[in-house]
Structures are given as C-alpha cells and as structure tokens.
Design a protein around this motif. Structure first.
Motif, PDB file in Angstrom:
ATOM      1  N   ASN A  65      -8.652  20.609  11.748  1.00  0.00           N
ATOM      2  CA  ASN A  65      -8.306  19.666  12.814  1.00  0.00           C
ATOM      3  C   ASN A  65      -7.074  20.092  13.600  1.00  0.00           C
ATOM      4  N   CYS A  66      -6.583  21.294  13.310  1.00  0.00           N
ATOM      5  CA  CYS A  66      -5.417  21.815  14.042  1.00  0.00           C
ATOM      6  C   CYS A  66      -5.866  22.413  15.385  1.00  0.00           C
ATOM      7  N   PRO A  67      -4.935  22.519  16.345  1.00  0.00           N
ATOM      8  CA  PRO A  67      -5.250  23.271  17.569  1.00  0.00           C
ATOM      9  C   PRO A  67      -5.402  24.752  17.217  1.00  0.00           C
ATOM     10  N   SER A 200     -11.140  37.457   3.716  1.00  0.00           N
ATOM     11  CA  SER A 200     -11.502  37.020   5.059  1.00  0.00           C
ATOM     12  C   SER A 200     -10.399  36.205   5.712  1.00  0.00           C
ATOM     13  N   TYR A 201     -10.211  36.449   6.996  1.00  0.00           N
ATOM     14  CA  TYR A 201      -9.359  35.613   7.850  1.00  0.00           C
ATOM     15  C   TYR A 201     -10.323  34.768   8.682  1.00  0.00           C
ATOM     16  N   SER A 202     -10.381  33.457   8.401  1.00  0.00           N
ATOM     17  CA  SER A 202     -11.342  32.595   9.080  1.00  0.00           C
ATOM     18  C   SER A 202     -10.649  31.554   9.951  1.00  0.00           C
ATOM     19  N   ASN A 203     -11.303  31.218  11.061  1.00  0.00           N
ATOM     20  CA  ASN A 203     -10.827  30.129  11.911  1.00  0.00           C
ATOM     21  C   ASN A 203     -11.344  28.833  11.307  1.00  0.00           C
ATOM     22  N   ALA A 204     -10.454  28.046  10.717  1.00  0.00           N
ATOM     23  CA  ALA A 204     -10.862  26.826  10.013  1.00  0.00           C
ATOM     24  C   ALA A 204     -11.505  25.806  10.946  1.00  0.00           C
TER      25      ALA A 204
END
Length: 229
Positions: A65-67, A200-204
């Motif tokens: 829910n972050c920008p 992994s680097y994921s966009n939450a």
C-alpha cells in the motif's frame, strides 16, 4: 603382488580421508552460516525488526500500500524503469564488466565469503515496467543449497539493514526458514528449493495487486462450482 595391493589399499584410504575432510569442511561451513544467520535474526531488537508490524504478511500488506518509491535496487535498477531502459542499463553493465553472458544467460559475479557464485539474472515486467529482479543461484558449484542461502543472507544482512530494510523470516512448505527484507514497496526474498536458491527484488505493490486478482478469480471459480452442484 602384495606390495601392489598395499599401495592400492593405502591410496583408497587416503582418498576416503580426503572425501571425509571435504564433507566435514562443508558441514562446518553450513553450521557456521546457520549459526551466524540465527544470531543475526535473534539478537536484532524486536522494535527494529518489527517496527509497526508483527508478521511478514502484515509487512507485505503495508509495503503493498506504499507509493512506488523507485528505490535503487541491485546495480542501480529501479521499479520506475521500462523494458528499454532496463535493456540499455544491462548493456552498459555488461560493457563495464558488472554483468556478463555465459551459455546464453545473463549472469552476475556474486562475490561473498567464502565463495564466488554466478547467479543468473532475470527481469519481470508488468505493463512494460520493471516489477521484479531475480538472481537464480543454480548451484553450478555443487554446494549445498542451504549453504548458499545462509551464506548470501549472512553477507547481505548488514548492508540491507544499514539501508533501512526490516528483516523477517518465515518457514516455507518444506519447514525451512526463508528470509525477507522490506523497505517502502521493495520486498527482497531469499527462497531455497531442492536444487537452487532465488533472491528476488519484488515490487510489493504489483505483488499485492496480483494476489488480489488471483484471490478474486479463485472466489469466482469456487462460487461457480458451488452453483453447479
């Protein structure tokens, strides 16, 4: 003839001893890595690990829910880049030797104590925007999977903590601890499988939307099945 048999016998014993020494060495490395990771996660103050949240699921919900902060990821990639920008950056990193291609795979020299791994680097896009960067450790060096994961975790823990990432761990379906680091909308995960490890680097934000889509789809399927009865 007896002398030959004696030589063969002693050579066999010597080879066996070498194998045992190698096994003991690996076991020590695994034990040390496990101990170090355990100390890192258990000794970290609870308020630093769980500031504002108590579970990994809650942390991922907050991150989702972050920008889109577009924080710098590994090698400077970020979640604001499109596919063209990503490819251009990959080519630039190859030219300066940060990345290299081997057997038609893009790889990164991941130098950590006590080994140097060559994980495959992959990229995932959502609506032509970078949403995940993964390093796949294929265990080409024939090291135990748990040794790889714990060695990576032990080495990245401090630099990620210094950058403001909060750490979590959770058991996977096999009962083995996987590790997570979360900051803003970036979720870094280290998951082990039978023959490889994925970092992994994921966009939450993207992950949450995808989860919600799948949950909704499953709910509709369930409702349809119930109506068919």
């Amino acid at each position: 003839m007896e002398g030959i048999f004696n030589i063969i016998f002693f050579v066999a014993i010597g080879f066996g001893i070498i194998q045992i020494v190698m096994i003991i060495k690996f076991m020590k490395q695994i034990a040390l890595s496990l101990l170090f990771v355990f100390l890192l996660f258990s000794c970290l103050p609870a308020e630093k690990k769980n500031e504002g949240v108590k579970t990994l699921e809650q942390a991922l919900t907050v991150a989702g829910n972050c920008p889109n902060a577009k924080d710098s990821l590994i090698l400077g990639f970020n979640f604001g880049m499109d596919s063209c920008q990503t490819i251009y950056m990959v080519d630039s990193l190859v030219k300066v030797g940060k990345l290299f291609r081997e057997n038609n795979r893009l790889k990164y020299a991941f130098n950590i104590t006590p080994f140097c791994y060559k994980p495959v680097m992959t990229f995932t896009y959502t609506n032509d925007t970078l949403s995940k960067v993964s390093l796949v450790f294929l265990n080409e060096e024939k090291h135990p999977v748990e040794l790889i994961k714990n060695a990576v975790t032990a080495n990245i823990f401090k630099p990620l903590s210094n950058k403001g990432y909060k750490s979590y761990k959770e058991k996977n379906p096999f009962g083995i601890d996987d590790y997570y680091f979360i900051k803003n909308n970036t979720a870094i995960s280290l998951n082990s499988y039978e023959h490889f490890v994925i970092m992994s680097y994921s966009n939450a934000i993207v992950d949450m939307k995808e989860k919600q889509r799948k949950d909704k789809e499953q709910t509709l399927k369930t409702q349809q099945t119930l109506s068919d009865l």
